[in-house]
Design a protein around this motif. Sequence first.
Motif, mmCIF file in Angstrom:
data_model
loop_
_atom_site.group_PDB
_atom_site.id
_atom_site.type_symbol
_atom_site.label_atom_id
_atom_site.label_comp_id
_atom_site.label_asym_id
_atom_site.label_seq_id
_atom_site.Cartn_x
_atom_site.Cartn_y
_atom_site.Cartn_z
ATOM 1 N N THR A 221 4.952 -4.855 -2.321
ATOM 2 C CA THR A 221 3.595 -4.677 -1.788
ATOM 3 C C THR A 221 3.197 -5.748 -0.775
ATOM 4 O O THR A 221 2.500 -5.443 0.189
ATOM 5 C CB THR A 221 2.563 -4.654 -2.937
ATOM 6 N N LEU A 222 3.629 -6.990 -0.964
ATOM 7 C CA LEU A 222 3.254 -8.039 -0.015
ATOM 8 C C LEU A 222 3.820 -7.744 1.367
ATOM 9 O O LEU A 222 3.130 -7.877 2.386
ATOM 10 C CB LEU A 222 3.738 -9.408 -0.513
ATOM 11 N N GLU A 223 5.085 -7.325 1.419
ATOM 12 C CA GLU A 223 5.707 -6.974 2.701
ATOM 13 C C GLU A 223 5.042 -5.738 3.300
ATOM 14 O O GLU A 223 4.875 -5.623 4.520
ATOM 15 C CB GLU A 223 7.205 -6.715 2.495
ATOM 16 N N LEU A 224 4.657 -4.806 2.435
ATOM 17 C CA LEU A 224 3.992 -3.578 2.863
ATOM 18 C C LEU A 224 2.713 -3.891 3.626
ATOM 19 O O LEU A 224 2.461 -3.351 4.708
ATOM 20 C CB LEU A 224 3.670 -2.746 1.615
ATOM 21 N N VAL A 225 1.890 -4.805 3.055
ATOM 22 C CA VAL A 225 0.611 -5.157 3.671
ATOM 23 C C VAL A 225 0.832 -5.977 4.943
ATOM 24 O O VAL A 225 0.293 -5.661 6.006
ATOM 25 C CB VAL A 225 -0.267 -5.956 2.686
ATOM 26 N N PHE A 358 -8.373 1.159 0.224
ATOM 27 C CA PHE A 358 -6.945 0.996 -0.090
ATOM 28 C C PHE A 358 -6.032 1.259 1.103
ATOM 29 O O PHE A 358 -4.818 1.172 0.990
ATOM 30 C CB PHE A 358 -6.557 1.929 -1.245
ATOM 31 N N ALA A 359 -6.633 1.613 2.247
ATOM 32 C CA ALA A 359 -5.828 2.057 3.393
ATOM 33 C C ALA A 359 -4.940 0.950 3.953
ATOM 34 O O ALA A 359 -3.813 1.198 4.373
ATOM 35 C CB ALA A 359 -6.736 2.620 4.481
ATOM 36 N N LYS A 360 -5.444 -0.295 3.988
ATOM 37 C CA LYS A 360 -4.631 -1.380 4.543
ATOM 38 C C LYS A 360 -3.357 -1.570 3.735
ATOM 39 O O LYS A 360 -2.276 -1.816 4.275
ATOM 40 C CB LYS A 360 -5.427 -2.687 4.576
ATOM 41 N N LEU A 361 -3.479 -1.433 2.402
ATOM 42 C CA LEU A 361 -2.310 -1.583 1.542
ATOM 43 C C LEU A 361 -1.392 -0.370 1.645
ATOM 44 O O LEU A 361 -0.189 -0.505 1.873
ATOM 45 C CB LEU A 361 -2.760 -1.779 0.079
ATOM 46 N N GLN A 362 -1.937 0.820 1.500
ATOM 47 C CA GLN A 362 -1.105 1.993 1.266
ATOM 48 C C GLN A 362 -0.859 2.853 2.500
ATOM 49 O O GLN A 362 0.159 3.548 2.585
ATOM 50 C CB GLN A 362 -1.747 2.867 0.171
ATOM 51 N N GLY A 363 -1.805 2.881 3.432
ATOM 52 C CA GLY A 363 -1.745 3.832 4.526
ATOM 53 C C GLY A 363 -2.986 4.713 4.479
ATOM 54 O O GLY A 363 -3.864 4.519 3.646
ATOM 55 N N ASN A 364 -3.057 5.711 5.367
ATOM 56 C CA ASN A 364 -4.274 6.529 5.479
ATOM 57 C C ASN A 364 -4.132 7.945 4.945
ATOM 58 O O ASN A 364 -5.100 8.526 4.467
ATOM 59 C CB ASN A 364 -4.700 6.611 6.950
ATOM 60 N N GLN A 365 -2.927 8.483 5.025
ATOM 61 C CA GLN A 365 -2.706 9.865 4.586
ATOM 62 C C GLN A 365 -1.637 9.863 3.500
ATOM 63 O O GLN A 365 -0.559 9.300 3.675
ATOM 64 C CB GLN A 365 -2.257 10.732 5.764
ATOM 65 N N PHE A 366 -1.948 10.507 2.375
ATOM 66 C CA PHE A 366 -1.059 10.474 1.214
ATOM 67 C C PHE A 366 -0.533 11.871 0.889
ATOM 68 O O PHE A 366 -1.282 12.843 0.915
ATOM 69 C CB PHE A 366 -1.833 9.924 0.003
ATOM 70 N N TYR A 367 0.759 11.944 0.562
ATOM 71 C CA TYR A 367 1.371 13.191 0.120
ATOM 72 C C TYR A 367 2.065 12.969 -1.225
ATOM 73 O O TYR A 367 2.738 11.948 -1.414
ATOM 74 C CB TYR A 367 2.422 13.682 1.127
ATOM 75 N N ALA A 368 1.900 13.896 -2.142
ATOM 76 C CA ALA A 368 2.655 13.883 -3.403
ATOM 77 C C ALA A 368 3.581 15.090 -3.384
ATOM 78 O O ALA A 368 3.118 16.235 -3.299
ATOM 79 C CB ALA A 368 1.712 13.955 -4.595
ATOM 80 N N ILE A 369 4.887 14.824 -3.445
ATOM 81 C CA ILE A 369 5.887 15.884 -3.290
ATOM 82 C C ILE A 369 6.935 15.745 -4.391
ATOM 83 O O ILE A 369 7.499 14.664 -4.586
ATOM 84 C CB ILE A 369 6.582 15.787 -1.906
#
Length: 389
Positions: A221-225, A358-369
Amino acid sequence: MNYILISPYYPANFQPFAHRLKEAGVNVLGIGEEPYNQLGSELQNSLTEYYRVNNLEDVDEVKRAVAFLFYKHGPIDRIESNNEHWLELDAQLREQFNVYGNKSDDLKKVKYKSEMKKLFKKAGVPVVEGRVVKTKEELSKAIDELGLPVIAKPDNGVGSAATFKLDSEEAVHLFEEEWGEAQVYFLEPFVEGGVLCTFDGLVDQKGNIVFQTSFTYNVPTLELVNGQLDMAYVIQKEIDPKLETYGKAIVKAFGMKERFFHIEFFQLENGDYVALEYNNRLAGGYTVDMYNFAYSIDLFEQYASLVAGEEFKESDAENKFCVGVTQRDAYEYKHDTDAIYERFGDCVKFAQRIPEAFAKLQGNQFYAIVADSQEEVDDIIRFVHERKH
């Protein structure tokens, strides 16, 4: 049974807690900040009563709300949010009104990284040795002992907030300036090449694990952000037996009851694991929905059954992988939502915007597949993350 839900409206994907508790015969009472008409008819119908407060951070105001509901409906049997942000508030309220569950003293072992380490060791699970630092002198001594690079994170903190990777003298000086000895920090050596993964689940009223799962991140997560990277994490079809052994030992050592848990590990290059953090709650975001998709289960319903004193019912369906994969508005991707649905069809369980918080950490658009094989998992991640340039 009177059950007070703290913040029943937010996050939106936790609203089924209210619905399933009501269906299980529980009298559900809500306390939150949103106006009643904002809740929507389904949530309104699941709550016997809703008490609006101006600010959930105002403990005295929330205590007055609980006192009113106690006076009107009788003794309160549960107070819960299932949300990291309100765990301390939940505990204070339980203490004040003598309600079943964790009190403030019980939280010490799940709030402080340094206390978690002690219980990980007691459970016989490998850890990375760390140091508590309160002053710049202690910081300097800890770095001398541990060597660079190290990860510095608040001893009492949530997720990757205010976390720093110190890999040079310059990084240490910048951290010292920003830190200013304002809070207690915990330092531990940076784990090179570690894969961030979890052991998650639910324990019943006796502390027995009735549901367990695991997921793996594509990057820590640290690298992700810091790098604003594309995120993917995958609910596994099966749990590595070694990880399961460690996870069960930790759950036993922490001794929680009628709760979800979310334990973070690094898997090392040699295949072993080191325990990082115990979270006394569900994993955040849409992860609970992904568990449900992967295991053809309704964990909201199963949790409500446990609260009502019923048995946990396992699903008969075969487990699948479930990929949580995101896109960031800052980048141009080859494939939009329509293309993703066209490629993966019914395997796409949902596509949702991620809340701004939560967008800065995870992104803006989420998909569950969902997927049946690791090859399919890799293909999903590659396809969703593929950029135009």
